[in-house]
Motif scaffolding. Structure first.
Motif, short mmCIF file in Angstrom:
data_model
loop_
_atom_site.label_atom_id
_atom_site.label_comp_id
_atom_site.label_asym_id
_atom_site.label_seq_id
_atom_site.Cartn_x
_atom_site.Cartn_y
_atom_site.Cartn_z
N LEU A 150 11.29 0.72 10.11
CA LEU A 150 12.68 0.39 9.88
C LEU A 150 13.49 0.61 11.16
CD1 LEU A 150 13.04 2.16 6.40
CD2 LEU A 150 12.65 -0.26 6.85
N GLU A 151 14.64 -0.01 11.22
CA GLU A 151 15.48 0.04 12.41
C GLU A 151 16.73 0.87 12.14
OE1 GLU A 151 16.37 -3.93 13.48
OE2 GLU A 151 14.29 -4.47 13.99
N GLY A 152 17.33 1.32 13.22
CA GLY A 152 18.60 2.03 13.13
C GLY A 152 18.47 3.41 12.54
N LEU A 153 19.48 3.80 11.80
CA LEU A 153 19.53 5.13 11.20
C LEU A 153 18.47 5.34 10.14
CD1 LEU A 153 23.41 5.50 10.86
CD2 LEU A 153 21.91 6.45 12.63
N ALA A 154 17.91 4.25 9.61
CA ALA A 154 16.88 4.37 8.56
C ALA A 154 15.49 4.47 9.15
CB ALA A 154 16.96 3.16 7.63
N GLY A 155 15.38 4.66 10.47
CA GLY A 155 14.07 4.69 11.11
C GLY A 155 13.18 5.81 10.63
N ASN A 156 13.76 6.95 10.20
CA ASN A 156 12.96 8.09 9.75
C ASN A 156 12.81 8.14 8.23
OD1 ASN A 156 12.45 9.25 12.35
ND2 ASN A 156 14.59 9.97 12.40
N LEU A 157 13.39 7.18 7.54
CA LEU A 157 13.32 7.17 6.07
C LEU A 157 12.05 6.47 5.61
CD1 LEU A 157 17.05 6.36 5.19
CD2 LEU A 157 15.95 8.59 5.54
N TRP A 158 11.82 6.58 4.33
CA TRP A 158 10.63 5.99 3.70
C TRP A 158 11.09 4.88 2.75
CZ3 TRP A 158 5.55 7.99 4.47
CH2 TRP A 158 5.50 9.09 5.30
N LEU A 159 10.43 3.75 2.88
CA LEU A 159 10.78 2.57 2.08
C LEU A 159 10.14 2.66 0.70
CD1 LEU A 159 12.16 -0.27 2.04
CD2 LEU A 159 9.95 -1.19 2.78
N GLN A 160 10.94 2.48 -0.32
CA GLN A 160 10.39 2.50 -1.67
C GLN A 160 9.64 1.20 -1.95
OE1 GLN A 160 13.24 3.06 -4.84
NE2 GLN A 160 11.65 3.27 -6.42
N ASP A 161 8.42 1.33 -2.39
CA ASP A 161 7.57 0.18 -2.69
C ASP A 161 7.60 -0.06 -4.19
OD1 ASP A 161 5.82 -1.90 -2.55
OD2 ASP A 161 4.02 -0.65 -2.39
N LEU A 162 8.19 -1.21 -4.59
CA LEU A 162 8.28 -1.56 -6.01
C LEU A 162 7.18 -2.52 -6.46
CD1 LEU A 162 12.15 -2.02 -6.30
CD2 LEU A 162 10.78 -0.05 -7.01
N TYR A 163 6.27 -2.81 -5.56
CA TYR A 163 5.22 -3.77 -5.93
C TYR A 163 4.38 -3.32 -7.12
CZ TYR A 163 0.79 -6.18 -5.89
OH TYR A 163 -0.33 -6.86 -6.29
#
Length: 529
Positions: free
Chosen positions: A397-410
Motif C-alpha cells: 500500500l502507498e502513503g500513510l497506509a503503507g504499514n497497515l494490513w489489507l483486509q481480504d474479503l475473498y
C-alpha cells in the motif's frame, strides 16, 4: 418429281403412263400413293383439285390440269424421308403394279385410292369442331394423368433420431438421364449437401464461449494444484530453516482455482504464509480510526506491553510505532525469495522452471511447465487476531497506509457464492467466470478485475430471480446493465464492506472508456464474446 412424270408428256392423265426407262426413288408416302394412282387408274380417270392450294384426290372425269402441275402441289407437302431400302422396294412394286394386277386389279386399286384420298383429306383439311374438341379432351386427360403422377408423394426414408436436431436440407436435383440404353445403367448417388449455417441465439453463443475460452481442462487444474502444493512444501521448509525463530504456519495454496471461480487458464494460485501471533498480545484497529483513514485496512497493534514488554514476541522486531508493519515483513520475505532460495534446484526437482518476479511489487513466482504457465502469489497473512477471524494480508500500500494490513474479503465472497448456488442450483459462479473471461481479453474492460465483477454478481445473486442455465444469457446482460449503472454513479460498494468504493482507484477517463465499452456491448453483446 420431274423425272417421275417425264414420260407422261403434256397430254394429262388421260392415257396410262409408261414405266420409266431408269430406276428412280419416291421419297415420300404421298409420291408413292400418287404414282400408284396414276399407274392403276384406267384411261379417262384423272386428278382434280377440289379446293385451291390443297391437293385432293378424286375419281373424276378428265380435267385440263396436267399431271406435272398436280404432283408439284403434292410435292410441297412432303414429309420426312423414310429409309432408302424400304423406299426402293415400295417404288419397285408401285412401278410394276399394272403388270402384276392387270386390268381387274385396277378396280381394286381404285377403291383403295378412295380410302387413301379420305386419309389425305383428313390430314390436310381443317379439323371439325367435334374432332378438335375430342382431341382437346384427350389432351386435358393426358395432362391430368401426368399431373397425378408428378404429385404422387414419395415415401422419404426416416430420419435417424440423432439427426433430428439438424436442419433439413433440400435434396440436390438429379441429372436428367439420357434416353435409350443408358436407362438401364445405375444412377449415380446424390452427393450429401453441406449443412446450412445455423443462426445461434446469444444464449448458445455464450455457452460456446464458455466451452472454448472459459472452461479449464481438468488435467491442467490438477497439474496446477500439484505444482502449487509442491512449491508450498519446498517454501515452507526453506522458511523454517532460514527463520527458525519466526513461527510461520502451514503454507496453504488456494484462490479462485480451488473454489471453481478461475476461468480461461489455470494461471494464478494464492499461497498464504500465515503468521502465528501470540494470543492476547495483539489487537486490531480499524483503518478509519488511524491516520490513514482507509476503510479497507486494519492496523495490528502490540498490546500488554506493561506485562509483556517489547522483545517477548519474535514479531516485536517488525514493530513500527507500536504496530506490526506489513511493509517491513514484505521486504524481508522479498529479499529471501529473490536471493536466498535455490529455485533452479527446486524447479529441476519438480520438472519446471521457477523464477521470482522482480518487477512486481507483489511477491510473485513465475512457474513455467511444458503444459502450462502458472503464477504463484505469496501472501503474508494474519489470521485469528480477533473474534471474527478476519483475514489480513501484507499488501504493498502507498502513503500513510503503507504499514497497515489489507483486509481480504475473498474467502467470504467465495463462500457466499457457493452457498447461494447450492441453495437453488444456480449459475452465479459460472456468470462470474464468464464476466472475468470477457473482461480479461478486452482492451478497455481489462481494468475491471475480479473484485469489481464479484460485487456485481453478489448483488444480483441475492435477488430472487431465475438462476438456471437457461437464463444465463439474461443474467449476463443484467450484469452489464448493473455495471453501467455503477459507472454512471462512479460508485461500486463492496458487498461485505459498503464503506469501500471499488471504483475509487480509477480515473475519470478510464471510467468513461469502460462505460462506453459496456454500453456498446449491451447493444451488441455478441461482440464481447
Amino acid at each position: 418429281m420431274g423425272e417421275l412424270f417425264a414420260g407422261l408428256g403434256e397430254e394429262g392423265l388421260g392415257s396410262s403412263p409408261s414405266p420409266p426407262k431408269k430406276p428412280f426413288l419416291l421419297r415420300s408416302s404421298q409420291d408413292r400413293l400418287s404414282w400408284a394412282l396414276l399407274s392403276a387408274t384406267p384411261a379417262g380417270w384423272g386428278l382434280s383439285r377440289c379446293q385451291p392450294g390443297r391437293p385432293h384426290l378424286a375419281i373424276a372425269a378428265p380435267c385440263s390440269f396436267t399431271g406435272r402441275q398436280t404432283m408439284a402441289e403434292f410435292s410441297q407437302k412432303r414429309g420426312r424421308q423414310r429409309d432408302e431400302v424400304l423406299g426402293s422396294t415400295v417404288d419397285f412394286l408401285l412401278a410394276n403394279a399394272r403388270l402384276v394386277l392387270g386390268v381387274g386389279g385396277a378396280a381394286v386399286l381404285g377403291i383403295a385410292t378412295l380410302a387413301v384420298k379420305r386419309l389425305i383429306d383428313r390430314a390436310t383439311s381443317p379439323r371439325d369442331e367435334d374432332d378438335a374438341k375430342g382431341d382437346t379432351t384427350c389432351l386435358e386427360e393426358s395432362w391430368k394423368e401426368l399431373t397425378l403422377l408428378k404429385t404422387t408423394p414419395r415415401l422419404q426414408p426416416r430420419t435417424p433420431p440423432a439427426a433430428l436436431s439438424q436442419p433439413a436440407s433440400l435434396p440436390a436435383p438429379l441429372p436428367s438421364a439420357p434416353e435409350g440404353p443408358s436407362d438401364t445403367e445405375p444412377q449415380p448417388l446424390p452427393q450429401p449437401s453441406s449443412p446450412a449455417p445455423l443462426c445461434l441465439t446469444f444464449q448458445e453463443k455464450l455457452l460456446a464461449f464458455e466451452r472454448d475460452h472459459v472452461t479449464i481442462p481438468e488435467a491442467h487444474v490438477a497439474l496446477a494444484k500439484q505444482l502449487a502444493g509442491d512449491i508450498a512444501l519446498e517454501l515452507q521448509a526453506y522458511l523454517r530453516n532460514k527463520f527458525p525463530e519466526l513461527p510461520f504456519g502451514a503454507l496453504v495454496p488456494g484462490g479462485p482455482l480451488y473454489d471453481g471461480l478461475q476461468g480461461g487458464a489455470a494461471s494464478r494460485v494464492r499461497l498464504l504464509v500465515p503468521l502465528v501471533l501470540e494470543v492476547g498480545l495483539w489487537g486490531l484497529v480499524p483503518g478509519v480510526d488511524t491516520v490513514a483513514r482507509d476503510p479497507r485496512c486494519w492496523a495490528v497493534r502490540r498490546t500488554q506491553l506493561e506485562f509483556r514488554p517489547r522483545g517477548s514476541s519474535p514479531w516485536d522486531r517488525f514493530l513500527v510505532g507500536g504496530y506490526l508493519s506489513s511493509r517491513v515483513l514484505l521486504e524481508l520475505l522479498r529479499k529471501a525469495l529473490a536471493s536466498s532460495v535455490n529455485w533452479p534446484a527446486i524447479g529441476g526437482l519438480l520438472g519446471c522452471l521457477i523464477r521470482p518476479s522482480v518487477a512486481s511489487e507483489e511477491l510473485l513466482l513465475d512457474v513455467q511447465h511444458e503444459r502450462l504457465e502458472l503464477t504463484v502469489a505469496v501472501l503474508l497473512a494474519v489470521t485469528g487476531a480477533d473474534a471474527e477471524d478476519r483475514l489480513l494480508l501484507a499488501w504493498p500500500l502507498e502513503g500513510l497506509a503503507g504499514n497497515l494490513w489489507l483486509q481480504d474479503l475473498y474467502p467470504a465472497e467465495a463462500a457466499r457464492l457457493r452457498a447461494l448456488d447450492e441453495r437453488d442450483a444456480g449459475t452465479r459462479r459460472r456468470l462470474l467466470r464468464l464476466l472475468c473471461g470477457v473482461c480479461r481479453g478486452h482492451p478497455a474492460l481489462g481494468r475491471l478485475d475480479r473484485r469489481h465483477l464479484t460485487q456485481v454478481v453478489l448483488r444480483l445473486g441475492e435477488e430472487e430471480v431465475d438462476w438456471a442455465e437457461a437464463a444465463l444469457g439474461e443474467r449476463f446482460l443484467q450484469a452489464l446493465e448493473s455495471l453501467i449503472d455503477s459507472l454512471e454513479r462512479a460508485s461500486l460498494p463492496c458487498h461485505f464492506n459498503p464503506g469501500v468504493n471499488l471504483l475509487s482507484g480509477l480515473r475519470e477517463e478510464e471510467i468513461d472508456d469502460i462505460g462506453f465499452a459496456l454500453y456498446s456491448g449491451l447493444q451488441a453483446p455478441e461482440c464481447l464474446l
